[in-house]
Enzyme design. Structure first.
Site, PDB file in Angstrom:
ATOM      1  N   PRO A 138      -7.543  58.783  57.331  1.00 23.63           N
ATOM      2  CG  PRO A 138      -8.231  59.998  59.214  1.00 23.63           C
ATOM      3  CD  PRO A 138      -8.475  59.848  57.747  1.00 23.63           C
ATOM      4  CB  THR A 139      -6.486  53.707  58.665  1.00 19.10           C
ATOM      5  OG1 THR A 139      -5.396  53.711  57.755  1.00 19.10           O
ATOM      6  CG2 THR A 139      -7.787  53.835  57.900  1.00 19.10           C
ATOM      7  CD  GLN A 184      -7.092  61.486  63.372  1.00 19.02           C
ATOM      8  OE1 GLN A 184      -6.025  60.901  63.522  1.00 19.02           O
ATOM      9  NE2 GLN A 184      -8.011  61.531  64.314  1.00 19.02           N
ATOM     10  CG  HIS A 224     -14.589  56.459  62.971  1.00 21.28           C
ATOM     11  ND1 HIS A 224     -14.216  57.586  63.648  1.00 21.28           N
ATOM     12  CD2 HIS A 224     -13.492  55.658  62.985  1.00 21.28           C
ATOM     13  CE1 HIS A 224     -12.953  57.479  64.062  1.00 21.28           C
ATOM     14  NE2 HIS A 224     -12.495  56.315  63.664  1.00 21.28           N
ATOM     15  CG  ASP A 235     -15.253  58.538  55.757  1.00 12.81           C
ATOM     16  OD1 ASP A 235     -16.291  58.322  56.406  1.00 12.81           O
ATOM     17  OD2 ASP A 235     -14.150  58.756  56.309  1.00 12.81           O
TER      18      ASP A 235
HETATM   19  C1  LIG Z   1      -8.306  50.424  61.099  1.00  9.43           C
HETATM   20  C2  LIG Z   1      -8.910  51.781  61.051  1.00  9.43           C
HETATM   21  C3  LIG Z   1      -8.368  52.789  61.835  1.00  9.43           C
HETATM   22  C4  LIG Z   1      -8.931  54.061  61.802  1.00  9.43           C
HETATM   23  N1  LIG Z   1      -8.350  55.055  62.544  1.00  9.43           N
HETATM   24  C5  LIG Z   1      -8.855  56.310  62.473  1.00  9.43           C
HETATM   25  C6  LIG Z   1      -8.238  57.375  63.178  1.00  9.43           C
HETATM   26  O1  LIG Z   1      -7.237  57.178  63.873  1.00  9.43           O
HETATM   27  N2  LIG Z   1      -8.791  58.620  63.065  1.00  9.43           N
HETATM   28  C7  LIG Z   1      -9.903  58.849  62.308  1.00  9.43           C
HETATM   29  O2  LIG Z   1     -10.365  59.986  62.204  1.00  9.43           O
HETATM   30  N3  LIG Z   1     -10.500  57.852  61.618  1.00  9.43           N
HETATM   31  C8  LIG Z   1     -10.004  56.606  61.683  1.00  9.43           C
HETATM   32  N4  LIG Z   1     -10.606  55.599  60.978  1.00  9.43           N
HETATM   33  C9  LIG Z   1     -11.777  55.903  60.141  1.00  9.43           C
HETATM   34  C10 LIG Z   1     -11.374  56.283  58.728  1.00  9.43           C
HETATM   35  O3  LIG Z   1     -10.682  57.513  58.710  1.00  9.43           O
HETATM   36  C11 LIG Z   1     -12.581  56.407  57.802  1.00  9.43           C
HETATM   37  O4  LIG Z   1     -13.506  57.311  58.353  1.00  9.43           O
HETATM   38  C12 LIG Z   1     -13.267  55.080  57.524  1.00  9.43           C
HETATM   39  O5  LIG Z   1     -12.326  54.036  57.443  1.00  9.43           O
HETATM   40  C13 LIG Z   1     -14.042  55.172  56.220  1.00  9.43           C
HETATM   41  O6  LIG Z   1     -14.731  54.004  55.960  1.00  9.43           O
HETATM   42  P1  LIG Z   1     -14.190  52.834  55.004  1.00  9.43           P
HETATM   43  O7  LIG Z   1     -13.145  52.116  55.800  1.00  9.43           O
HETATM   44  O8  LIG Z   1     -15.399  52.004  54.798  1.00  9.43           O
HETATM   45  O9  LIG Z   1     -13.632  53.442  53.761  1.00  9.43           O
HETATM   46  C14 LIG Z   1     -10.065  54.324  60.997  1.00  9.43           C
HETATM   47  C15 LIG Z   1     -10.590  53.305  60.206  1.00  9.43           C
HETATM   48  C16 LIG Z   1     -10.037  52.042  60.221  1.00  9.43           C
HETATM   49  C17 LIG Z   1     -10.616  50.985  59.337  1.00  9.43           C
END
Ligand SMILES: Cc1cc2nc3c(=O)[nH]c(=O)nc-3n(C[C@H](O)[C@H](O)[C@H](O)COP(=O)(O)O)c2cc1C
Length: 387
Positions: A82-83, A132, A283, A314
């Site tokens: 989820p992003t 999420q 995260h 992750d």
């Molecule tokens: C721009 C952005 C927004 C994100 N928003 C959320 C979110 O709303 N909820 C959540 O559980 N994780 C969020 N994450 C974390 C991602 O789900 C994930 O754990 C993380 O991006 C994994 O690392 P990686 O970017 O190196 O692959 C976000 C990550 C990014 C980069």
């Protein structure tokens, strides 16, 4: 470029294309970590420090990276994380990203903080969808969201538990992504000097549905993104406990995943509360600086949970070899966040597909090179841990 690589040969190419296309404030919000970004760097250093231990003279002419997750076959051992900002990376970017995941036969996780309503993502993208959310202070509002996800057919609920308070992200303040959003010379210039994003993303929203809103929030809190700091939910909640997980277990009939676990004991507690899976995650190095790279905690977590829950990991996975390392250390699957998001920012659905294809090709190649024909056969013997 008319070949299907779109001119992107690795995930770093996608990041660079996203950097050029997006306003700097938005790119930094999507790409960076928090505080001194130690955790974000360590995520990469840790993955790079683990070595592969190949076997040779194995017939690797038939290779498979399919896995079975929650009883369902999927074509590669990856899940789109989820992003919250995919819908700002591209016009209706969540739908683009979800379609790319469906095309690759893998689950897509929609963030609660998305611009596109979950019902539309379900109707227009299909595939395996996970939802999420963060537990809002008014829990009944979160429970409403969960019911919407259930009614729309989402197959798993991903409860993110690692962010009880807002992380320190100084670049957002410098770039003017704050509450209330202030139009400054800096951020207005930033947007105006990125016309492809201004016209292709913001302009399309303004011409259709208006300034993007958090469409999965309760109606009375669906403020425009300009009224909120980038990526922060309406309200974070510092009162969430394991009781909430137990409560969710009663409310949610399908797969329940707790995301943001770092300590082996918390993974065990998640299992005790009835969760089906944990996402071992810092995260992407965006919340608690100096937290350990999840890949290094993975063997302990796998050992502690004794297969009672599915273990997803992750944070920092940029190459197929990274994914292979995690599977060798006992992960059931890997979530990827930034790379497909960068792909979406670069070229919408085609860019997101390209990001996933890059992982797929790399995983396939690495399997052959280490003498392994099926990801199910990966074991800790395929890696050498740093001393
Ligand atoms: C721009 C952005 C927004 C994100 N928003 C959320 C979110 O709303 N909820 C959540 O559980 N994780 C969020 N994450 C974390 C991602 O789900 C994930 O754990 C993380 O991006 C994994 O690392 P990686 O970017 O190196 O692959 C976000 C990550 C990014 C980069």
């Amino acid at each position: 470029m008319n070949d299907d690589t779109l001119g992107f040969y690795n995930t770093a190419d996608l990041r660079e294309a996203a950097r050029r296309r997006l306003p700097r404030g938005l790119f930094e919000f999507m790409d960076r970590g928090n505080d001194d970004e130690i955790a974000m760097r360590d995520n990469r250093t840790a993955l790079e420090s683990i070595k592969l231990n190949p076997r040779v003279l194995v017939d690797v002419s038939k290779r498979s990276q399919e896995i079975t997750l929650f009883g369902k076959r999927q074509k590669m051992p990856i899940i789109v994380a989820p992003t919250g900002s995919a819908g700002l990376a591209w016009y209706e970017g969540e739908i683009a990203l979800a379609r790319a995941a469906a095309a690759h036969g893998i689950p897509f996780t929609l963030a609660a903080g998305s611009m596109t309503a979950l019902e539309r993502v379900a109707a227009e993208a299909g595939g395996t969808l996970w939802m999420q959310f963060y537990m809002w202070p008014d829990r009944s509002l979160s429970h409403q969201l969960i019911r919407r996800a259930r009614d729309a057919g989402f197959e798993a609920l991903v409860f993110t538990v690692d962010t009880p308070v807002a992380p320190g992200r100084e670049y957002n303040l410098r770039n003017g992504f704050t509450i209330p959003f202030r139009f400054t010379r800096r951020n207005v210039t930033d947007v105006l000097t990125h016309p492809r994003w201004l016209i292709g993303v913001l302009g399309r929203y303004l011409a259709t549905t208006g300034m993007p809103r958090y469409m999965n929030f309760p109606p009375h809190t669906q403020t425009r993104i300009t009224s909120l700091p980038m990526g922060r939910s309406t309200a974070l909640n510092d009162t969430v406990t394991w009781d909430d997980v137990r409560e969710l277990r009663k409310l949610w009939p399908r797969k329940l995943i707790v995301k943001g676990i770092q300590h082996p004991r918390d993974a065990v507690l998640a299992a005790d509360c009835g969760a089906d899976a944990v996402v071992l995650s810092n995260h992407g190095g965006r919340v608690l600086d100096s937290s350990r790279a999840p890949i290094l905690a993975l063997p302990q977590v796998v050992d502690a949970v004794k297969k009672r829950v599915t273990v997803i990991v992750d944070s920092g996975f940029r190459r197929g070899s990274d994914v292979v390392k995690a599977l060798a250390l006992g992960a059931d699957a890997v979530m990827v966040g930034r790379a497909p998001l960068h792909g979406t920012a670069s070229a919408g659905e085609a860019g997101a597909r390209r990001a996933l294809q890059i992982y797929r090709d790399e995983i396939d190649r690495v399997l052959a090179l280490i003498g392994c024909t099926d990801v199910a056969d990966l074991t800790p013997e395929h890696v050498i841990m740093p001393k």
